[in-house]
Write a protein that holds these residues in place. Structure first.
Motif, PDB file in Angstrom:
ATOM      1  N   GLY A  60       0.000   9.521  -1.116  1.00 41.54           N
ATOM      2  CA  GLY A  60       1.121   9.026   0.243  1.00 41.54           C
ATOM      3  C   GLY A  60       0.183   8.492   1.357  1.00 41.54           C
ATOM      4  N   TRP A  61      -1.221   9.108   1.659  1.00 40.76           N
ATOM      5  CA  TRP A  61      -2.545   9.122   2.120  1.00 40.76           C
ATOM      6  C   TRP A  61      -2.700   6.980   1.879  1.00 40.76           C
ATOM      7  CZ3 TRP A  61      -1.731  10.615   6.995  1.00 40.76           C
ATOM      8  CH2 TRP A  61      -1.538  11.767   7.281  1.00 40.76           C
ATOM      9  N   LEU A  62      -2.900   6.555   0.998  1.00 39.93           N
ATOM     10  CA  LEU A  62      -3.277   5.545   0.856  1.00 39.93           C
ATOM     11  C   LEU A  62      -2.258   3.922   0.818  1.00 39.93           C
ATOM     12  CD1 LEU A  62      -5.312   6.243  -2.878  1.00 39.93           C
ATOM     13  CD2 LEU A  62      -5.870   5.283  -0.872  1.00 39.93           C
ATOM     14  N   LEU A  63      -0.905   4.680   1.069  1.00 40.46           N
ATOM     15  CA  LEU A  63       0.535   4.338   1.298  1.00 40.46           C
ATOM     16  C   LEU A  63      -0.006   3.399   2.662  1.00 40.46           C
ATOM     17  CD1 LEU A  63       3.289   5.284  -0.722  1.00 40.46           C
ATOM     18  CD2 LEU A  63       2.446   3.174  -0.387  1.00 40.46           C
ATOM     19  N   GLN A  64      -0.761   4.718   3.617  1.00 49.89           N
ATOM     20  CA  GLN A  64      -0.521   3.943   4.835  1.00 49.89           C
ATOM     21  C   GLN A  64      -1.659   3.786   4.783  1.00 49.89           C
ATOM     22  OE1 GLN A  64       1.928   5.379   6.921  1.00 49.89           O
ATOM     23  NE2 GLN A  64       2.634   6.694   4.963  1.00 49.89           N
ATOM     24  N   GLU A  65      -2.821   3.129   4.288  1.00 44.18           N
ATOM     25  CA  GLU A  65      -4.195   2.422   4.013  1.00 44.18           C
ATOM     26  C   GLU A  65      -2.655   1.328   3.782  1.00 44.18           C
ATOM     27  OE1 GLU A  65      -6.092   3.023   5.501  1.00 44.18           O
ATOM     28  OE2 GLU A  65      -6.838   5.203   5.692  1.00 44.18           O
ATOM     29  N   LEU A  66      -1.999   0.918   3.136  1.00 42.84           N
ATOM     30  CA  LEU A  66      -1.872  -0.016   1.886  1.00 42.84           C
ATOM     31  C   LEU A  66      -1.348  -0.283   3.464  1.00 42.84           C
ATOM     32  CD1 LEU A  66      -1.730  -2.429   0.259  1.00 42.84           C
ATOM     33  CD2 LEU A  66       0.373  -1.160  -0.570  1.00 42.84           C
ATOM     34  N   ARG A  67      -0.530  -0.150   3.791  1.00 43.20           N
ATOM     35  CA  ARG A  67       0.175  -0.751   5.222  1.00 43.20           C
ATOM     36  C   ARG A  67      -0.635  -1.300   6.568  1.00 43.20           C
ATOM     37  NH1 ARG A  67       3.874   3.618   4.557  1.00 43.20           N
ATOM     38  NH2 ARG A  67       5.682   3.314   4.100  1.00 43.20           N
ATOM     39  N   VAL A  68      -1.660  -0.613   6.321  1.00 47.76           N
ATOM     40  CA  VAL A  68      -2.833  -1.348   7.016  1.00 47.76           C
ATOM     41  C   VAL A  68      -4.093  -2.474   6.652  1.00 47.76           C
ATOM     42  CG1 VAL A  68      -5.409  -0.952   8.443  1.00 47.76           C
ATOM     43  CG2 VAL A  68      -3.544   0.791   8.354  1.00 47.76           C
ATOM     44  N   SER A  69      -3.455  -2.384   5.308  1.00 48.45           N
ATOM     45  CA  SER A  69      -4.495  -3.279   4.648  1.00 48.45           C
ATOM     46  C   SER A  69      -3.781  -4.906   4.699  1.00 48.45           C
ATOM     47  CB  SER A  69      -5.113  -3.215   2.953  1.00 48.45           C
ATOM     48  OG  SER A  69      -4.852  -4.121   2.337  1.00 48.45           O
ATOM     49  N   LEU A  70      -2.056  -4.663   4.655  1.00 49.77           N
ATOM     50  CA  LEU A  70      -1.071  -5.799   4.695  1.00 49.77           C
ATOM     51  C   LEU A  70      -1.212  -6.528   5.715  1.00 49.77           C
ATOM     52  CD1 LEU A  70       1.832  -4.336   1.934  1.00 49.77           C
ATOM     53  CD2 LEU A  70      -0.691  -6.577   1.573  1.00 49.77           C
ATOM     54  N   PHE A  71      -0.684  -5.485   7.011  1.00 48.78           N
ATOM     55  CA  PHE A  71      -0.230  -6.199   8.190  1.00 48.78           C
ATOM     56  C   PHE A  71      -0.776  -6.684   9.038  1.00 48.78           C
ATOM     57  CE2 PHE A  71       3.266  -3.741   6.033  1.00 48.78           C
ATOM     58  CZ  PHE A  71       4.245  -4.909   5.925  1.00 48.78           C
ATOM     59  N   ALA A  72      -2.047  -5.294   8.937  1.00 52.02           N
ATOM     60  CA  ALA A  72      -3.578  -5.676  10.385  1.00 52.02           C
ATOM     61  C   ALA A  72      -4.761  -6.001   9.672  1.00 52.02           C
ATOM     62  CB  ALA A  72      -3.234  -4.850  10.634  1.00 52.02           C
ATOM     63  N   GLN A  73      -4.981  -6.402   8.735  1.00 53.89           N
ATOM     64  CA  GLN A  73      -6.108  -6.323   7.338  1.00 53.89           C
ATOM     65  C   GLN A  73      -7.080  -6.406   8.978  1.00 53.89           C
ATOM     66  OE1 GLN A  73      -6.526  -9.713   5.116  1.00 53.89           O
ATOM     67  NE2 GLN A  73      -7.160  -8.624   3.483  1.00 53.89           N
ATOM     68  N   GLU A  74      -7.542  -6.611  10.582  1.00 50.76           N
ATOM     69  CA  GLU A  74      -8.720  -7.084  10.894  1.00 50.76           C
ATOM     70  C   GLU A  74      -9.095  -5.618  11.169  1.00 50.76           C
ATOM     71  OE1 GLU A  74      -4.808  -6.809  13.556  1.00 50.76           O
ATOM     72  OE2 GLU A  74      -5.325  -8.387  11.788  1.00 50.76           O
ATOM     73  N   LEU A  75      -8.279  -3.919  11.240  1.00 52.69           N
ATOM     74  CA  LEU A  75      -7.716  -2.471  11.664  1.00 52.69           C
ATOM     75  C   LEU A  75      -9.184  -2.388  10.546  1.00 52.69           C
ATOM     76  CD1 LEU A  75      -4.683  -1.771  12.990  1.00 52.69           C
ATOM     77  CD2 LEU A  75      -6.480  -2.714  13.931  1.00 52.69           C
ATOM     78  N   ARG A  76      -8.754  -2.603   9.557  1.00 52.45           N
ATOM     79  CA  ARG A  76      -9.874  -2.845   7.949  1.00 52.45           C
ATOM     80  C   ARG A  76      -9.226  -1.191   6.965  1.00 52.45           C
ATOM     81  NH1 ARG A  76     -14.347  -5.671   7.020  1.00 52.45           N
ATOM     82  NH2 ARG A  76     -14.680  -7.202   9.180  1.00 52.45           N
ATOM     83  N   THR A  77      -9.802  -1.129   6.774  1.00 53.97           N
ATOM     84  CA  THR A  77      -9.982   0.344   5.715  1.00 53.97           C
ATOM     85  C   THR A  77     -11.088   1.131   5.195  1.00 53.97           C
ATOM     86  OG1 THR A  77      -9.101  -0.910   3.555  1.00 53.97           O
ATOM     87  CG2 THR A  77      -7.491   0.081   4.686  1.00 53.97           C
ATOM     88  N   PRO A  78     -10.852   2.522   5.554  1.00 58.36           N
ATOM     89  CA  PRO A  78     -12.224   2.986   5.075  1.00 58.36           C
ATOM     90  C   PRO A  78     -12.117   2.697   3.092  1.00 58.36           C
ATOM     91  CG  PRO A  78      -9.613   4.903   5.865  1.00 58.36           C
ATOM     92  CD  PRO A  78      -9.906   3.219   5.617  1.00 58.36           C
ATOM     93  N   VAL A  79     -11.946   2.462   2.653  1.00 61.63           N
ATOM     94  CA  VAL A  79     -11.896   2.737   1.623  1.00 61.63           C
ATOM     95  C   VAL A  79     -11.174   1.255   0.620  1.00 61.63           C
ATOM     96  CG1 VAL A  79     -12.165   4.959   0.977  1.00 61.63           C
ATOM     97  CG2 VAL A  79      -9.648   4.263   0.574  1.00 61.63           C
TER      98      VAL A  79
END
Length: 142
Positions: A107-126
């Motif tokens: 579930g938390w990785l789904l949140q990170e995927l949202r960041v990765s797709l919609f706001a890549q400039e915010l970066r993901t920790p993994v």
């Protein structure tokens, strides 16, 4: 967290008429993330990421105006992964069981995927991608 949430709510209200489906989706997601009891149920290590998730939702709305097709494509990728996850959560809740650490992590990785797709400039920790999450989901289902 609350300041980012308030800014997101303003943006949602301003864009609701032009993009009702997308703003409803983002609003529902924010409600799930920060709904009743969010502070008590959010693990300490995840709290630090909530502002970034909210900023990503805001960035999604900013980019939506420029390219609605891109937004639809990314939303579809997430929905493809989120639907079976939601079904599994519902099934476990019906059985009265807990979700377990692996499912919670998904579930938390789904949140990170949202960041990765919609706001890549915010970066993901993994590193995260739809392909990686699909593989992870398949391994969880075994």
């Amino acid at each position: 967290i609350l300041a980012e949430h308030a800014a997101l709510q303003k943006k949602l209200a301003a864009m609701a008429k032009a993009f009702p489906a997308q703003t409803s989706e983002v609003g529902q997601w924010a409600k799930e993330l920060l709904g009743s009891g969010w502070l008590a149920r959010t693990p300490w290590e995840r709290l630090q990421h909530l502002p970034r998730y909210l900023k990503a939702a805001s960035a999604r709305l900013d980019k939506l105006r420029a390219d609605p097709q891109r937004d639809a494509r990314f939303a579809s990728e997430i929905a493809h992964l989120e639907q079976p996850y939601r079904r599994e959560l519902a099934a476990r809740a019906k059985q009265g069981g807990g979700i377990g650490p692996e499912l919670e992590q998904f579930g938390w990785l789904l949140q990170e995927l949202r960041v990765s797709l919609f706001a890549q400039e915010l970066r993901t920790p993994v590193p995260v991608s739809a392909k990686r999450l699909t593989k992870l989901w398949q391994s969880l289902r075994r």
